[in-house]
Design an enzyme around this catalytic site. Structure first.
Site, PDB file in Angstrom:
ATOM      1  CG  HIS A 107      28.309  19.360 -16.472  1.00 43.57           C
ATOM      2  ND1 HIS A 107      28.762  18.317 -17.255  1.00 43.57           N
ATOM      3  CD2 HIS A 107      28.481  20.484 -17.208  1.00 43.57           C
ATOM      4  CE1 HIS A 107      29.187  18.795 -18.408  1.00 43.57           C
ATOM      5  NE2 HIS A 107      29.018  20.110 -18.420  1.00 43.57           N
TER       6      HIS A 107
ATOM      7  CG  HIS B  86      26.907  24.875 -17.654  1.00 42.50           C
ATOM      8  ND1 HIS B  86      28.237  25.224 -17.734  1.00 42.50           N
ATOM      9  CD2 HIS B  86      26.783  23.732 -18.375  1.00 42.50           C
ATOM     10  CE1 HIS B  86      28.893  24.342 -18.484  1.00 42.50           C
ATOM     11  NE2 HIS B  86      28.025  23.424 -18.894  1.00 42.50           N
TER      12      HIS B  86
HETATM   13  P1  5GP Z   1      30.288  21.313 -21.012  1.00 41.45           P
HETATM   14  O1  5GP Z   1      30.759  22.013 -22.250  1.00 41.45           O
HETATM   15  O2  5GP Z   1      30.724  19.861 -20.983  1.00 41.45           O
HETATM   16  O3  5GP Z   1      28.825  21.494 -20.762  1.00 41.45           O
HETATM   17  O4  5GP Z   1      30.979  22.071 -19.812  1.00 41.45           O
HETATM   18  C1  5GP Z   1      32.117  21.621 -19.146  1.00 41.45           C
HETATM   19  C2  5GP Z   1      32.540  22.733 -18.224  1.00 41.45           C
HETATM   20  O5  5GP Z   1      33.514  22.211 -17.336  1.00 41.45           O
HETATM   21  C3  5GP Z   1      33.196  23.926 -18.945  1.00 41.45           C
HETATM   22  O6  5GP Z   1      32.447  25.106 -18.676  1.00 41.45           O
HETATM   23  C4  5GP Z   1      34.605  23.969 -18.369  1.00 41.45           C
HETATM   24  O7  5GP Z   1      35.068  25.281 -18.162  1.00 41.45           O
HETATM   25  C5  5GP Z   1      34.459  23.205 -17.065  1.00 41.45           C
HETATM   26  N1  5GP Z   1      35.681  22.536 -16.652  1.00 41.45           N
HETATM   27  C6  5GP Z   1      36.485  21.762 -17.453  1.00 41.45           C
HETATM   28  N2  5GP Z   1      37.513  21.282 -16.745  1.00 41.45           N
HETATM   29  C7  5GP Z   1      37.364  21.720 -15.475  1.00 41.45           C
HETATM   30  C8  5GP Z   1      38.131  21.545 -14.271  1.00 41.45           C
HETATM   31  O8  5GP Z   1      39.161  20.868 -14.230  1.00 41.45           O
HETATM   32  N3  5GP Z   1      37.654  22.161 -13.154  1.00 41.45           N
HETATM   33  C9  5GP Z   1      36.518  22.909 -13.157  1.00 41.45           C
HETATM   34  N4  5GP Z   1      36.171  23.474 -11.995  1.00 41.45           N
HETATM   35  N5  5GP Z   1      35.780  23.113 -14.266  1.00 41.45           N
HETATM   36  C10 5GP Z   1      36.188  22.517 -15.415  1.00 41.45           C
END
Ligand code: 5GP
Ligand code: ZN
Length: 136
Positions: A99, A101
Site C-alpha cells: 500500500h 500512503h
Molecule cells: P503501514 O504501517 O503498514 O504502512 O500502514 C498501515 C495503515 O493501515 C495504517 O496507517 C493504519 O492506520 C491503516 N489501517 C489499519 N487497519 C485498518 C483498517 O481496518 N481500515 C483502514 N481503512 N485502515 C487501516
C-alpha cells in the site's frame, strides 16, 4: 489472501471508506489518519510489499496515486502532500498487503521529516554508490 485485512476490504468483508476503485486498484481512507484525507492506494492482487509486487500492479497503483493526490489535496484544502510506503517491519510496515500512503499536510501540523546525517567523507559516499551500482 486468507487472513489479509486489505484483501478483506477489497472483497467487502470489512467496510472502508472507498474513494476510488478500478479493475486493478483500490483507494480508501486510512482509519487512523495522520491528517484528514490520509488515503491508502493498494493493488487488488495481493502482494506482501513492493518487493514482491509485479511491476504492472505497481504501475497501476502509482498512476492512481498520481491522479488522486492533487484531488485529495484540493478536497481537504491541504498545503502539501507526503507520499510514502513502508516496506518491511523495520521500516514501519504493519499491514502486509502492498500500500501507498497519500498524506495531506498542513502548514503548522507539527510533523517533522527525518533528520539527515551527511556521509563521513567522499570515500564513504563513493563506496556506497559503488555497492548500489554493482547491484543494478
Ligand atoms: P503501514 O504501517 O503498514 O504502512 O500502514 C498501515 C495503515 O493501515 C495504517 O496507517 C493504519 O492506520 C491503516 N489501517 C489499519 N487497519 C485498518 C483498517 O481496518 N481500515 C483502514 N481503512 N485502515 C487501516
Ligand atoms: Zn492482501
Amino acid at each position: 489472501m486468507d487472513g489479509c485485512l486489505f484483501c478483506k476490504i477489497i472483497n467487502n468483508e470489512i467496510s472502508a471508506e472507498k474513494i476510488y476503485e478500478d479493475e486493478n486498484v483500490l483507494a480508501f481512507l486510512d482509519i487512523n489518519p495522520i491528517n484528514v484525507g490520509h488515503t491508502l492506494v493498494i493493488p487488488k492482487n495481493h502482494s506482501d510489499s513492493l518487493l514482491d509486487t509485479p511491476i504492472e500492479d505497481w504501475l497501476s497503483v502509482s498512476e492512481v496515486a498520481y491522479r488522486l493526490a492533487p484531488k485529495i489535496k484540493d478536497a481537504v484544502d491541504a498545503d502539501g502532500i507526503n507520499i510514502g510506503m513502508n516496506i518491511g517491519a523495520p521500516a514501519g510496515q504493519v499491514i502486509f498487503h502492498t500500500h501507498l500512503h497519500i498524506m495531506p499536510r498542513f502548514s503548522g501540523d507539527g510533523y517533522k521529516l527525518w533528520k539527515g546525517t551527511p556521509y563521513k567523507d567522499e570515500q564513504e559516499i563513493q563506496t556506497v554508490a559503488d555497492r548500489i551500482r554493482s547491484k543494478i
